[in-house]
Enzyme design. Sequence first.
Site, PDB file in Angstrom:
ATOM      1  CB  CYS A 272     -17.039   9.220   9.538  1.00  9.18           C
ATOM      2  SG  CYS A 272     -15.874   8.253   8.585  1.00  9.18           S
TER       3      CYS A 272
HETATM    4  N1  LIG Z   1     -12.017   5.841   8.786  1.00 13.92           N
HETATM    5  C1  LIG Z   1     -13.276   5.469   8.634  1.00 13.92           C
HETATM    6  O1  LIG Z   1     -13.863   4.858   9.523  1.00 13.92           O
HETATM    7  C2  LIG Z   1     -14.036   5.772   7.361  1.00 13.92           C
HETATM    8  C3  LIG Z   1     -15.222   5.100   7.112  1.00 13.92           C
HETATM    9  C4  LIG Z   1     -15.923   5.346   5.935  1.00 13.92           C
HETATM   10  C5  LIG Z   1     -15.438   6.302   5.059  1.00 13.92           C
HETATM   11  N2  LIG Z   1     -14.296   6.982   5.316  1.00 13.92           N
HETATM   12  C6  LIG Z   1     -13.822   7.953   4.338  1.00 13.92           C
HETATM   13  O2  LIG Z   1     -12.777   7.385   3.575  1.00 13.92           O
HETATM   14  C7  LIG Z   1     -11.802   8.374   3.221  1.00 13.92           C
HETATM   15  C8  LIG Z   1     -10.421   7.956   3.690  1.00 13.92           C
HETATM   16  O3  LIG Z   1     -10.419   7.898   5.102  1.00 13.92           O
HETATM   17  P1  LIG Z   1      -9.361   7.059   5.934  1.00 13.92           P
HETATM   18  O4  LIG Z   1      -9.908   6.980   7.320  1.00 13.92           O
HETATM   19  O5  LIG Z   1      -9.000   5.805   5.222  1.00 13.92           O
HETATM   20  O6  LIG Z   1      -8.106   8.059   5.875  1.00 13.92           O
HETATM   21  P2  LIG Z   1      -6.596   7.732   6.333  1.00 13.92           P
HETATM   22  O7  LIG Z   1      -6.022   9.043   6.753  1.00 13.92           O
HETATM   23  O8  LIG Z   1      -6.574   6.578   7.257  1.00 13.92           O
HETATM   24  O9  LIG Z   1      -5.876   7.252   4.994  1.00 13.92           O
HETATM   25  C9  LIG Z   1      -5.699   8.041   3.900  1.00 13.92           C
HETATM   26  C10 LIG Z   1      -4.384   7.669   3.209  1.00 13.92           C
HETATM   27  O10 LIG Z   1      -4.320   8.397   1.991  1.00 13.92           O
HETATM   28  C11 LIG Z   1      -2.982   8.809   1.775  1.00 13.92           C
HETATM   29  N3  LIG Z   1      -3.013   9.918   0.803  1.00 13.92           N
HETATM   30  C12 LIG Z   1      -3.371  11.200   0.991  1.00 13.92           C
HETATM   31  N4  LIG Z   1      -3.311  11.881  -0.180  1.00 13.92           N
HETATM   32  C13 LIG Z   1      -2.922  11.011  -1.125  1.00 13.92           C
HETATM   33  C14 LIG Z   1      -2.681  11.118  -2.528  1.00 13.92           C
HETATM   34  N5  LIG Z   1      -2.869  12.256  -3.177  1.00 13.92           N
HETATM   35  N6  LIG Z   1      -2.231  10.015  -3.177  1.00 13.92           N
HETATM   36  C15 LIG Z   1      -2.057   8.849  -2.519  1.00 13.92           C
HETATM   37  N7  LIG Z   1      -2.280   8.690  -1.190  1.00 13.92           N
HETATM   38  C16 LIG Z   1      -2.706   9.752  -0.510  1.00 13.92           C
HETATM   39  C17 LIG Z   1      -2.488   9.154   3.153  1.00 13.92           C
HETATM   40  O11 LIG Z   1      -1.077   9.116   3.215  1.00 13.92           O
HETATM   41  C18 LIG Z   1      -3.147   8.028   3.991  1.00 13.92           C
HETATM   42  O12 LIG Z   1      -2.315   6.897   4.093  1.00 13.92           O
HETATM   43  C19 LIG Z   1     -12.309   9.671   3.839  1.00 13.92           C
HETATM   44  O13 LIG Z   1     -13.073  10.371   2.891  1.00 13.92           O
HETATM   45  C20 LIG Z   1     -13.228   9.190   4.934  1.00 13.92           C
HETATM   46  O14 LIG Z   1     -14.233  10.150   5.243  1.00 13.92           O
HETATM   47  C21 LIG Z   1     -13.562   6.713   6.451  1.00 13.92           C
END
Ligand SMILES: NC(=O)c1ccc[n+]([C@@H]2O[C@H](COP(=O)([O-])OP(=O)(O)OC[C@H]3O[C@@H](n4cnc5c(N)ncnc54)[C@H](O)[C@@H]3O)[C@@H](O)[C@H]2O)c1
Length: 442
Positions: A272
């Site tokens: 992030c």
């Molecule tokens: N990790 C954090 O602390 C956090 C906090 C707030 C916001 N975010 C935001 O949330 C979003 C997700 O982040 P995350 O950390 O959960 O990512 P992550 O990589 O942990 O998880 C994402 C998942 O999405 C799946 N994926 C990718 N493309 C896909 C598709 N087309 N269809 C279905 N599944 C798909 C991947 O296989 C993965 O399992 C990002 O935009 C991030 O900036 C993350």
Amino acid sequence: MSHSEVLRFRDGPLTLGVIGLGYVGLPLAVEAAEAGIRVVGLDVSQRVVDLLNRGESHIQDVPAERVAALVQAGRLEATADPARLGECDAISICVPTPLSKTRDPDVSYIVSASEAVAGALRKGQLVTLESTTYPGTTREILLPVLERSGLKVGSDFYLCFSPERVDPGNPHWGTHNTPKVIGGITPLCTEVGAAFYARFIETMVPVSSAEAAELTKILENTFRSINIGLANETAVIADRLGVDVWEVIDAASTKPFGFMRFLPGPGLGGHCIPVDPHYLSWKMRTLNYRTRFIELASEINSEMPRFILGKAREALNRAGKSVKGARVLVLGVAYKPNIDDLRESPALDIIELLEDDGAEVAYHDPFVASIPEGEPGGPRSSVDLDRDALSDADVVMVITDHAGLDLNLVWENAPRIVDARDAFRRRGFPVADSWIVKGEAE
Ligand SMILES: NC(=O)c1ccc[n+]([C@@H]2O[C@H](COP(=O)([O-])OP(=O)(O)OC[C@H]3O[C@@H](n4cnc5c(N)ncnc54)[C@H](O)[C@@H]3O)[C@@H](O)[C@H]2O)c1
């Protein structure tokens, strides 16, 4: 009198589809399922789908027992089949939003998730984007893809942006009790979205548009990036002045108003803070505006691995040694304490910089058994933390101070210690200076 659609989303029997079951999507899916909502989780990774359907968990904050109980009760199910989105009344998109090699937004995951939703879109569905992204994404990317179906937003389906604020490893604030901002494409979209999420989130914060919600999220993360940047620059300034930065920050933190404590460190990490502000910079470049605070903070923060490397060099130099050929033990490679996330971790940059200078590097991290191939500093495995590993090292660097780290063992056995997290001073060790806490005097 509330609109019947709002009442349906507030009280009716519903199925939620969560696209992307990672750090954000899985906690959301579990929270909703525990509130009695049937959840279908969609992920492109068959490994993740199989693991969840077996009742296991790949996310540290979500214990496998919670997943297993929900899977067994038939309330949570994972799939790789996008057609299953047709069963869902609400769909929340939680896919990654990384930067491309040129540090521009990579919205390809959002585009492919939108295509998957469009393929199953039907009347009465609520679609919410949760991935962090630049203002305008929901209206400019999702909306046109979904309206290709001929269905109209605000009457046939509802579209919102509602950013996830999860803080992995935080024991107090989770999906359930962290207030959730939401902004829809139309006022009814916002109302429907807020009514739905209020079923399993304590406090909803509706705002007037999807763009306001998108900018809110980026403001929050930019605020952190800039304030960490200020703390890091203060560290460099204090170092030149021969002043202890930790003492100064502790003293400033006694002001009961108008100061907020941020700490310097080895650099930014995670999915992030180092990434999200660049989404806004990119958007603003398209509007002929340069986001100066963001650029400056990013520049300062990304210089910190070199600053810390400089401290290891100084510690070795004082002993008549060079980085070339030195044995360096790095303690903690996750980007912050008590989690296993390696994404954008500055520890990896530090390992790579040390190796570029000819050091022999090993690391220990109880949360990260190995650094995979393809990552900077990978592939390699964590070594045991014992007397021999510590006393054999020419310098030990604390990059991430996980709670269980045995500081006494490190202090007693390491000949020289660089502490990038103020771990030793905070726990009362008689440290020599702000960064080189143990070693030869200057
Ligand atoms: N990790 C954090 O602390 C956090 C906090 C707030 C916001 N975010 C935001 O949330 C979003 C997700 O982040 P995350 O950390 O959960 O990512 P992550 O990589 O942990 O998880 C994402 C998942 O999405 C799946 N994926 C990718 N493309 C896909 C598709 N087309 N269809 C279905 N599944 C798909 C991947 O296989 C993965 O399992 C990002 O935009 C991030 O900036 C993350």
